[in-house]
Enzyme design. Structure first.
Site, mmCIF file in Angstrom:
data_model
loop_
_atom_site.group_PDB
_atom_site.id
_atom_site.type_symbol
_atom_site.label_atom_id
_atom_site.label_comp_id
_atom_site.label_asym_id
_atom_site.label_seq_id
_atom_site.Cartn_x
_atom_site.Cartn_y
_atom_site.Cartn_z
ATOM 1 N N ASP A 82 57.523 -87.690 24.065
ATOM 2 C CA ASP A 82 57.127 -88.939 23.692
ATOM 3 C C ASP A 82 56.507 -89.603 24.626
ATOM 4 O OD1 ASP A 82 59.747 -88.839 24.758
ATOM 5 O OD2 ASP A 82 59.962 -90.824 24.145
ATOM 6 N N GLU A 140 62.690 -89.403 23.830
ATOM 7 C CA GLU A 140 63.448 -89.429 25.249
ATOM 8 C C GLU A 140 63.695 -90.839 25.692
ATOM 9 O OE1 GLU A 140 65.044 -89.925 28.959
ATOM 10 O OE2 GLU A 140 63.094 -90.033 28.481
HETATM 11 ZN ZN LIG Z 1 60.542 -89.542 31.314
#
Ligand SMILES: [Zn+2]
Length: 410
Positions: A82, A140
């Site tokens: 991401d 994340e």
């Molecule tokens: Zn990172």
């Protein structure tokens, strides 16, 4: 070493893939364009493919040919996918085409390196004495993709439990280009958010006896929390509790109904984290009750601490030294107070997490950090990243032994 040769042979492909991904950063749990590109990059590699249902994850299982089917260890390699809600200011021809979104933490490099490892390991399939799980993870940066992937069966996807897990993270600053950095045991802290609201009863500022003033009580709570931290915990067991925001009232002559604070809690040991959450509630409720008021306490649980397993850390360090030379590895003296949701995997499976310097600048100390709109990552490190991931997996499978009982990071 074979992994390094094979990875460098495909370096131009990895750079091209990274630059494609860099132009299409996506945020959070749903990354349809990124997922499609990962599936395309892995097609033709003879992997068992799985896609997430609640998030756009990709899990690929590579069956080794060096052990009878269903035998040998299972190794997990992870790459997060991401981007961040940041408007890119780096002047490169492959800059982000998604307004207000950027791969400012280098996760585009993680995806490309993991694809590279998949290709290298496929070439070496007959030497693999077990199976490899490739974990392509969304979110994340929040709300967290590792935990839902585990709920969807990540750690049993090979038909038997994962025995070891490894991940790397590129850094746009701090470390020189190509430098590998990690440390034994605690590497990054756990993070939790705390909210406390003191509920009193508002009134006129000149008539405190006719009101229940939450403002001095909230101030007492802030101070009591700091005393609690210094008097409750072993000074050698790091804990930070910072009250970063307090709010209450609207004008000098009005006693407000309520007042609240927001704090961040950073810890390393699970026991300290649990004790702190219990003590924060006790202190807030106790101090408030002493003044005849009530407290509402809320916790927003973040990520656990990232803790390297001793054996897997050493395997990762030795791989870096053997592949790149001892001068390209630095052992960090201290952990850092950042956090990372790979920790959900490493809570359950012995693992190792390494940083890789990717600063394009001669002066990493002054270069823009990860998450900055000016964070730049040098993708000449990609082949090395792929080689290290492949090498740690190959060695772990060669080592053979199932994970020792009780070896989980605590
Ligand atoms: Zn990172």
């Amino acid at each position: 070493m074979r992994t390094l040769e094979l990875a460098h042979a495909i370096a131009p492909d990895l750079v091209a893939l990274r630059r494609e991904l860099h132009q299409i950063p996506e945020l959070g749990l749903h990354l349809p364009l990124t997922q499609a590109r990962v599936l395309e990059a892995l097609s033709g590699l003879d992997l068992e493919m799985h896609q997430g249902s609640g998030l756009s994850s990709v899990v690929a299982v590579l069956r080794g040919g060096g052990a009878p089917a269903g035998q040998g260890p299972v190794v997990l390699l992870r790459g997060d996918m991401d981007g961040l809600p940041v408007t890119e200011e780096v002047d490169v021809h492959y800059r982000s085409r998604h307004e207000g979104q950027m791969h400012a933490c280098g996760h585009d490099l993680h995806v490309a390196a993991l694809v590279g490892a998949a290709r290298v390991l496929t070439e070496l399939r007959e030497e693999l004495a077990g199976d490899v799980v490739l974990m392509f993870q969304p979110a994340e940066e929040g709300p967290g993709g590792a935990a839902p992937m585990i709920e969807e069966g990540l750690l049993d996807v090979a038909g038997r439990p994962v025995d070891a897990a490894y991940a790397l993270h590129v850094m746009s600053s701090e470390h020189p280009l190509g430098q590998w950095v990690s440390r034994p045991r605690e590497l990054m802290s756990a993070v939790d958010r705390v909210k406390i609201r003191v509920v009193g009863a508002g009134g006129h500022g000149s008539q405190p006896h006719r009101a229940l003033d939450p403002v001095p009580v909230l101030c007492e709570v802030v101070l009591a929390l700091q005393t609690m931290v210094t008097r409750t915990f072993d000074p050698m067991d790091t804990i930070v509790l910072t009250v970063g925001a307090i709010r209450g009232g609207t004008a000098d002559n009005i006693i407000p109904d309520d007042a609240d604070l927001a704090a961040t809690l950073r810890t390393f040991s699970p026991r300290t984290r649990e004790t702190a959450l219990t003590a924060i509630r006790r202190v807030a409720e106790g101090v408030t009750a002493a003044h005849g008021m009530t407290a509402e306490v809320g916790f927003d649980e973040g990520y656990p601490a990232t803790v390297n397993d001793d054996v897997e850390y050493e395997a990762g360090r030795q791989s870096a030294v053997d592949l790149f030379g001892p001068e390209r590895f630095t052992e960090r003296p201290e952990p850092e107070m950042g956090s990372e949701d790979m920790s959900f995997v490493m809570e359950r499976v012995p693992g190792a997490y390494f940083f890789l310097g990717a600063c394009p600048d001669d002066d990493p100390a002054s270069a823009p950090d990860n998450h900055s709109p000016r964070a730049a990552f040098d993708d000449t490190v990609l082949a090395d990243g792929a080689a290290w991931l492949a090498e740690v997996a190959l060695r772990r499978l060669r080592r053979g032994e199932p994970r020792p009982p009780g070896s989980l990071a605590e």
